[in-house]
Design an enzyme around this catalytic site. Structure first.
Site, short mmCIF file in Angstrom:
data_model
loop_
_atom_site.label_atom_id
_atom_site.label_comp_id
_atom_site.label_asym_id
_atom_site.label_seq_id
_atom_site.Cartn_x
_atom_site.Cartn_y
_atom_site.Cartn_z
N LYS A 34 47.97 43.57 116.82
CA LYS A 34 47.69 44.86 115.78
C LYS A 34 46.38 45.63 116.50
CE LYS A 34 47.32 42.63 111.78
NZ LYS A 34 47.23 41.92 110.60
N TYR A 242 13.93 52.29 110.72
CA TYR A 242 14.26 52.93 109.33
C TYR A 242 13.83 52.70 108.44
CZ TYR A 242 16.87 57.00 112.36
OH TYR A 242 17.45 57.85 113.11
C1 LIG Z 1 47.28 39.93 110.37
C2 LIG Z 1 48.34 39.24 110.28
C3 LIG Z 1 49.01 38.43 110.63
C4 LIG Z 1 47.78 37.58 111.56
O1 LIG Z 1 46.90 37.35 110.89
P1 LIG Z 1 45.51 36.38 111.54
O2 LIG Z 1 45.14 35.74 110.44
O3 LIG Z 1 44.91 36.82 112.42
O4 LIG Z 1 46.38 35.28 112.53
C5 LIG Z 1 50.35 38.04 110.93
N1 LIG Z 1 51.28 38.21 109.91
C6 LIG Z 1 50.87 39.33 109.24
C7 LIG Z 1 51.54 39.91 108.28
C8 LIG Z 1 49.85 39.99 109.14
O5 LIG Z 1 49.23 41.34 109.07
#
Ligand SMILES: *Cc1c(COP(=O)(O)O)cnc(C)c1O
Length: 347
Positions: A34, A242
């Site tokens: 994702k 800054y």
């Molecule tokens: C993002 C996500 C994962 C992966 O989690 P990690 O901690 O990056 O391994 C797995 N399951 C769900 C439902 C997620 O939202």
């Protein structure tokens, strides 16, 4: 055109992490890609993971699923963690993408377009997405995967982990023969009693360690580098950047480097005072504020020239350590890197 800041993705290291997570868990690895593969480029990472043997992938959004289908072709199995909402069900179905059904409305939407292969999420305590166990639907045609998500996998001694495991084991008795997906990356390291049928890691593939800290078993995958745009000597008493965020008490030599918060470098990296970079084999501090496009680095005593590279995170400064200095987590460091920064691939 030449880009002075770059995110280099080592696909061989990604492949090693994929193998490691499989070995540690003893289960098939179904990668989470994702958010554009945690910022690394979903098409590139998923293509390599497929070459390493992965077949099933998870994205968060329907749109990500459609893009991934185009990148991977018909052979990949793609789940959308969001499920199907609005008018998405028909589009997902047409693309052969599987929603993870999270509630009754989604189940109805999927059924309305004819159903077919899909997943089901059980909420075992995170109270985010999914059916509570007592509301979980009866087994239905097309259900191929049942999953839940750990809230505290990065804290192995947290009793919530065991509670979620027990709740998941009980809830899935209802679905004999359906593949059970439980552990995220940190969950892979929790031990054999936290293993079900398949694992669903994300960050561990991309170089983030379990327990939100660097771990020798996980290889660095993404390296954010920036070139030096200018060097200068700053006399004692003058300030840098800054808000006079850094005031030189003694003379310092400063390199102005081509990365800032508009590239995705978390601004708190500068304001925390603990921000560091890797330059010419040494760890050096960031001086003052992170600007939109540049940072200043203390290169006193180093022979650094315009065009030389510094590393914000990568093999020499692990993303978990860089994240800690910025008051955040590796996930945010990686997913913050903006499209302005070109991705380059090794392997
Ligand atoms: C993002 C996500 C994962 C992966 O989690 P990690 O901690 O990056 O391994 C797995 N399951 C769900 C439902 C997620 O939202």
């Amino acid at each position: 055109m030449h880009a002075p800041a770059r995110l280099t993705v080592d696909l061989n290291a990604l492949a090693r992490n994929y193998q490691t997570l499989g070995r540690v868990s003893g289960l098939p690895v179904q990668p989470v890609v994702k958010a554009d593969g945690y910022g690394l480029g979903a098409a590139a990472v998923a293509t390599r993971l497929m070459a390493e043997g992965a077949r099933t992938f998870f994205v968060a959004r329907g749109t990500e699923g459609i893009a991934l289908r185009e990148a991977l072709g018909p052979e990949a199995v793609i789940y959308v963690l969001d499920g199907c909402h609005g008018d998405q069900a028909a589009t997902l179905k047409a693309a052969g993408i599987r929603p993870v059904i999270n509630h009754g409305q989604q189940q109805a939407a999927w059924t309305a377009v004819g159903g077919g292969p899909c997943g089901l999420q059980i909420d075992t305590g995170m109270n985010r997405l999914g059916f509570r166990p007592e509301d979980a639907p009866e087994p239905f045609e097309g259900l191929e995967l049942v999953m839940t998500h750990l809230a505290c996998a990065d804290e192995p001694s947290e009793p919530m982990n065991t509670r979620q495991r027990d709740a998941f084991a009980a809830a899935t008795l209802k679905y004999p023969g359906v593949t059970r997906s439980f552990a995220n990356s940190s969950g892979c390291f929790l031990g054999p009693e936290f293993r079900f049928d398949v694992v669903r890691p994300g960050i561990g593939l991309y170089g983030g360690g379990p327990e939100a800290k660097a771990d020798p078993r996980i290889a660095a995958v993404a390296t954010l580098t920036a070139e030096v745009l200018q060097t200068r000597d700053v006399p004692a008493g003058e300030s840098v950047g800054y808000s006079r965020g850094f005031i030189a008490e003694t003379p310092v030599r400063v390199a102005t480097c081509a990365t800032g918060y508009a590239d995705g470098l978390i601004r708190a990296t500068g304001t925390s005072g603990s921000g560091q970079v890797w330059v010419h084999g040494e760890t050096r501090r960031i001086l003052g504020r992170v600007s939109m496009d540049v940072i200043a680095v203390d290169i006193t005593g180093l022979d650094v020239a315009v065009g030389d590279s510094i590393e914000l995170f990568g093999a020499n400064r692990l993303v978990d350590d860089a994240a800690k200095a910025a008051g955040t987590i590796s996930y945010e460091m990686l997913t913050s890197v903006m499209p302005r920064v070109p991705r380059a691939y090794i392997g």
